[in-house]
Design a protein around this motif. Sequence first.
Motif, PDB file in Angstrom:
ATOM      1  N   MET A   1       0.532  -1.119   0.402  1.00 29.72           N
ATOM      2  CA  MET A   1      -0.512  -0.531  -0.266  1.00 29.72           C
ATOM      3  C   MET A   1       0.998   1.520  -0.047  1.00 29.72           C
ATOM      4  O   MET A   1       0.481   2.496  -0.897  1.00 29.72           O
ATOM      5  N   ALA A   2       1.516   1.404   0.864  1.00 27.98           N
ATOM      6  CA  ALA A   2       3.096   2.300   1.196  1.00 27.98           C
ATOM      7  C   ALA A   2       3.519   2.666  -0.546  1.00 27.98           C
ATOM      8  O   ALA A   2       3.377   3.520  -1.300  1.00 27.98           O
ATOM      9  N   SER A   3       4.061   1.381  -1.335  1.00 28.52           N
ATOM     10  CA  SER A   3       4.308   2.113  -2.578  1.00 28.52           C
ATOM     11  C   SER A   3       3.490   2.179  -3.702  1.00 28.52           C
ATOM     12  O   SER A   3       3.659   3.769  -4.457  1.00 28.52           O
ATOM     13  N   THR A   4       2.150   1.750  -3.246  1.00 25.74           N
ATOM     14  CA  THR A   4       1.167   2.269  -4.599  1.00 25.74           C
ATOM     15  C   THR A   4       0.876   3.615  -4.623  1.00 25.74           C
ATOM     16  O   THR A   4       0.672   4.943  -4.876  1.00 25.74           O
ATOM     17  N   LEU A   5       1.040   4.340  -2.313  1.00 25.81           N
ATOM     18  CA  LEU A   5       0.979   5.482  -2.398  1.00 25.81           C
ATOM     19  C   LEU A   5       2.638   6.326  -3.000  1.00 25.81           C
ATOM     20  O   LEU A   5       2.308   7.822  -2.971  1.00 25.81           O
ATOM     21  N   GLY A   6       3.127   5.733  -3.314  1.00 27.97           N
ATOM     22  CA  GLY A   6       4.610   6.122  -3.676  1.00 27.97           C
ATOM     23  C   GLY A   6       5.636   7.345  -2.092  1.00 27.97           C
ATOM     24  O   GLY A   6       5.704   7.868  -1.896  1.00 27.97           O
ATOM     25  N   SER A   7       4.823   6.510  -1.519  1.00 27.77           N
ATOM     26  CA  SER A   7       5.821   7.183  -0.633  1.00 27.77           C
ATOM     27  C   SER A   7       6.687   5.692   0.277  1.00 27.77           C
ATOM     28  O   SER A   7       6.464   5.023  -0.610  1.00 27.77           O
ATOM     29  N   THR A   8       7.037   5.754   2.140  1.00 25.70           N
ATOM     30  CA  THR A   8       8.012   4.793   1.947  1.00 25.70           C
ATOM     31  C   THR A   8       7.682   4.453   3.261  1.00 25.70           C
ATOM     32  O   THR A   8       7.372   5.713   4.172  1.00 25.70           O
ATOM     33  N   ILE A   9       7.717   3.303   4.299  1.00 24.52           N
ATOM     34  CA  ILE A   9       7.805   3.715   5.703  1.00 24.52           C
ATOM     35  C   ILE A   9       8.313   3.864   6.475  1.00 24.52           C
ATOM     36  O   ILE A   9       9.540   2.734   5.769  1.00 24.52           O
ATOM     37  N   SER A  10       8.836   4.160   7.333  1.00 24.67           N
ATOM     38  CA  SER A  10       9.879   4.427   8.306  1.00 24.67           C
ATOM     39  C   SER A  10       9.773   4.125   9.635  1.00 24.67           C
ATOM     40  O   SER A  10       8.460   4.252  10.055  1.00 24.67           O
ATOM     41  N   TYR A  11      10.497   3.004  10.671  1.00 22.06           N
ATOM     42  CA  TYR A  11      10.458   2.919  11.156  1.00 22.06           C
ATOM     43  C   TYR A  11      11.016   3.438  12.280  1.00 22.06           C
ATOM     44  O   TYR A  11      12.156   3.850  12.524  1.00 22.06           O
ATOM     45  N   GLY A  12      10.942   3.356  13.242  1.00 22.89           N
ATOM     46  CA  GLY A  12      12.256   4.260  14.894  1.00 22.89           C
ATOM     47  C   GLY A  12      12.698   3.425  14.938  1.00 22.89           C
ATOM     48  O   GLY A  12      12.961   2.363  14.791  1.00 22.89           O
ATOM     49  N   ASP A  13      13.596   3.276  16.265  1.00 21.17           N
ATOM     50  CA  ASP A  13      15.520   2.072  16.562  1.00 21.17           C
ATOM     51  C   ASP A  13      14.247   0.909  17.434  1.00 21.17           C
ATOM     52  O   ASP A  13      15.305   0.119  17.406  1.00 21.17           O
ATOM     53  N   GLY A  14      12.818   0.815  17.676  1.00 20.98           N
ATOM     54  CA  GLY A  14      12.414  -0.071  18.297  1.00 20.98           C
ATOM     55  C   GLY A  14      12.792  -0.355  19.832  1.00 20.98           C
ATOM     56  O   GLY A  14      12.327  -1.080  20.406  1.00 20.98           O
ATOM     57  N   VAL A  15      13.311   1.548  20.101  1.00 23.61           N
ATOM     58  CA  VAL A  15      14.024   0.748  21.780  1.00 23.61           C
ATOM     59  C   VAL A  15      12.333   2.287  22.976  1.00 23.61           C
ATOM     60  O   VAL A  15      12.167   2.409  22.261  1.00 23.61           O
ATOM     61  N   GLY A  16      11.644   1.477  23.701  1.00 21.07           N
ATOM     62  CA  GLY A  16      10.861   1.872  24.593  1.00 21.07           C
ATOM     63  C   GLY A  16       9.356   1.813  23.571  1.00 21.07           C
ATOM     64  O   GLY A  16       8.452   2.907  23.398  1.00 21.07           O
ATOM     65  N   GLY A  17       8.922   0.766  22.414  1.00 19.71           N
ATOM     66  CA  GLY A  17       7.968   1.267  21.681  1.00 19.71           C
ATOM     67  C   GLY A  17       8.165   1.549  20.677  1.00 19.71           C
ATOM     68  O   GLY A  17       9.465   0.851  19.869  1.00 19.71           O
ATOM     69  N   THR A  18       7.200   0.947  19.664  1.00 12.78           N
ATOM     70  CA  THR A  18       7.279   0.939  18.200  1.00 12.78           C
ATOM     71  C   THR A  18       6.229   2.158  17.657  1.00 12.78           C
ATOM     72  O   THR A  18       5.617   2.792  18.042  1.00 12.78           O
ATOM     73  N   ARG A  19       7.365   2.636  16.853  1.00  5.68           N
ATOM     74  CA  ARG A  19       7.084   3.786  16.122  1.00  5.68           C
ATOM     75  C   ARG A  19       7.138   4.259  14.619  1.00  5.68           C
ATOM     76  O   ARG A  19       7.999   3.522  13.742  1.00  5.68           O
ATOM     77  N   THR A  20       5.539   4.185  13.884  1.00  5.86           N
ATOM     78  CA  THR A  20       5.620   3.889  12.065  1.00  5.86           C
ATOM     79  C   THR A  20       5.259   4.926  11.347  1.00  5.86           C
ATOM     80  O   THR A  20       4.706   5.468  11.803  1.00  5.86           O
ATOM     81  N   THR A  21       6.192   6.169  10.569  1.00  9.38           N
ATOM     82  CA  THR A  21       5.953   6.616   9.958  1.00  9.38           C
ATOM     83  C   THR A  21       5.688   7.143   8.288  1.00  9.38           C
ATOM     84  O   THR A  21       6.228   6.095   7.710  1.00  9.38           O
ATOM     85  N   LEU A  22       5.506   7.070   7.985  1.00  7.20           N
ATOM     86  CA  LEU A  22       4.238   7.873   6.539  1.00  7.20           C
ATOM     87  C   LEU A  22       4.445   9.013   6.522  1.00  7.20           C
ATOM     88  O   LEU A  22       3.356   9.175   6.937  1.00  7.20           O
ATOM     89  N   VAL A  23       4.799   9.776   5.056  1.00 10.12           N
ATOM     90  CA  VAL A  23       4.319  10.922   4.135  1.00 10.12           C
ATOM     91  C   VAL A  23       4.094  10.840   3.287  1.00 10.12           C
ATOM     92  O   VAL A  23       3.456   9.613   2.616  1.00 10.12           O
ATOM     93  N   LEU A  24       2.209  11.289   3.764  1.00  5.72           N
ATOM     94  CA  LEU A  24       1.370  10.969   2.502  1.00  5.72           C
ATOM     95  C   LEU A  24       1.442  12.470   1.560  1.00  5.72           C
ATOM     96  O   LEU A  24       1.129  14.192   2.356  1.00  5.72           O
ATOM     97  N   GLN A  25       0.342  12.022   0.743  1.00  7.23           N
ATOM     98  CA  GLN A  25       0.363  13.696  -0.536  1.00  7.23           C
ATOM     99  C   GLN A  25      -0.678  14.241   0.013  1.00  7.23           C
ATOM    100  O   GLN A  25      -1.505  13.238  -0.820  1.00  7.23           O
ATOM    101  N   GLY A  26      -1.152  15.072  -0.184  1.00 11.76           N
ATOM    102  CA  GLY A  26      -2.931  15.572   0.451  1.00 11.76           C
ATOM    103  C   GLY A  26      -3.482  15.754  -1.515  1.00 11.76           C
ATOM    104  O   GLY A  26      -2.669  15.194  -2.514  1.00 11.76           O
ATOM    105  N   GLY A  27      -5.176  15.804  -1.203  1.00 11.88           N
ATOM    106  CA  GLY A  27      -5.836  16.317  -2.578  1.00 11.88           C
ATOM    107  C   GLY A  27      -6.555  17.804  -2.424  1.00 11.88           C
ATOM    108  O   GLY A  27      -6.194  18.587  -1.446  1.00 11.88           O
TER     109      GLY A  27
END
Length: 346
Positions: free
Chosen positions: A320-346
Amino acid sequence: MHTRPVRILHIDDDPALVRLVAKSLARRGFEVENASDIESGLAGIRDGDFDAVVLDHYLSSGTGLSVLNALRDQVDAPPVVYVTGSMEASIAVDALKAGADDYVLKSVGEDFIALLAKALEQAITAARMRHAQIEAENEIRRAKDRAELLLAEVNHRVANSLALVAALVRMQASAIQDPGAKEALAETQARISAIANLHRSLYTSEDVKSVALDDYLSTLVSELDASMAATGYRSRVKLDLESFTVPTDRAVSVGMIVTELLTNAFKYAYPDEQDGEVRLIVRKSDDQTAVLIVEDDGIGWNGQGVAKGTGLGSRIVKAMASTLGSTISYGDGVGGTRTTLVLQGG
């Protein structure tokens, strides 16, 4: 095919000129009727089916400007050719400002009739073109309204059908005992609901080209929360969503990504207590971009290594991230999980 003659209303109180204009224009194919004052002229315009008006400036009951001012409020008023024997340029200017389509200087020669006939033809042609343009624009608006109604109905039916499928999946999940099968069906139900909610957002929105992400995700999380709670997961989702719109074709991918990330957080972030907090955040970077974040304070995962479960969710997120032309990035995994995605508006 028989067509009626072009009908002209001549508003003038000069009998000699009235006869001259009627006779001369008749030879050119016009049918002319006369009104000798402002009141009868306005009545004739209002009640008659005239293609154009020849309006004299000086009338015994006032000036032709009074007629022009009165016609401003009349829908589909015929075009007006203004006529006067005065050489004052200000009269022509005032007449054109008041709504006259053309202006002809009165004389007793044949040139006057020729100029008047030409002005009438041009005014009538321009009026018919304006009318045709208005009709075409109205038809386009009607067609657009019909298309939007049909599209809303389609989205409504699709949303209802998908909701029914999700309900059937939920019933199937409640009828089986195997925990793994229950979880798989719950995830399937969540994915179906993500798409159903998008179509529900579309048929309740005036703009089918874009989706308000904050409203869409709020509804999505509410249903996902209830679905996961039914399978024993008690994590809480905290929403922090700024107003942001995305194109409709991108909204499905965003919804699927959020569904998978939240489902993973529900299942794996807090394996001991099962009731930790998961945060869904949308932050606008500017008018065209925003950052979507899903984070928790659980055991943590940095996106590396083998994902827990079947790995299907991770593959869906990546696709799905590839469909959006974006990539998923993750935190370092210390003290929890953080997942980030940049979105393009319309």
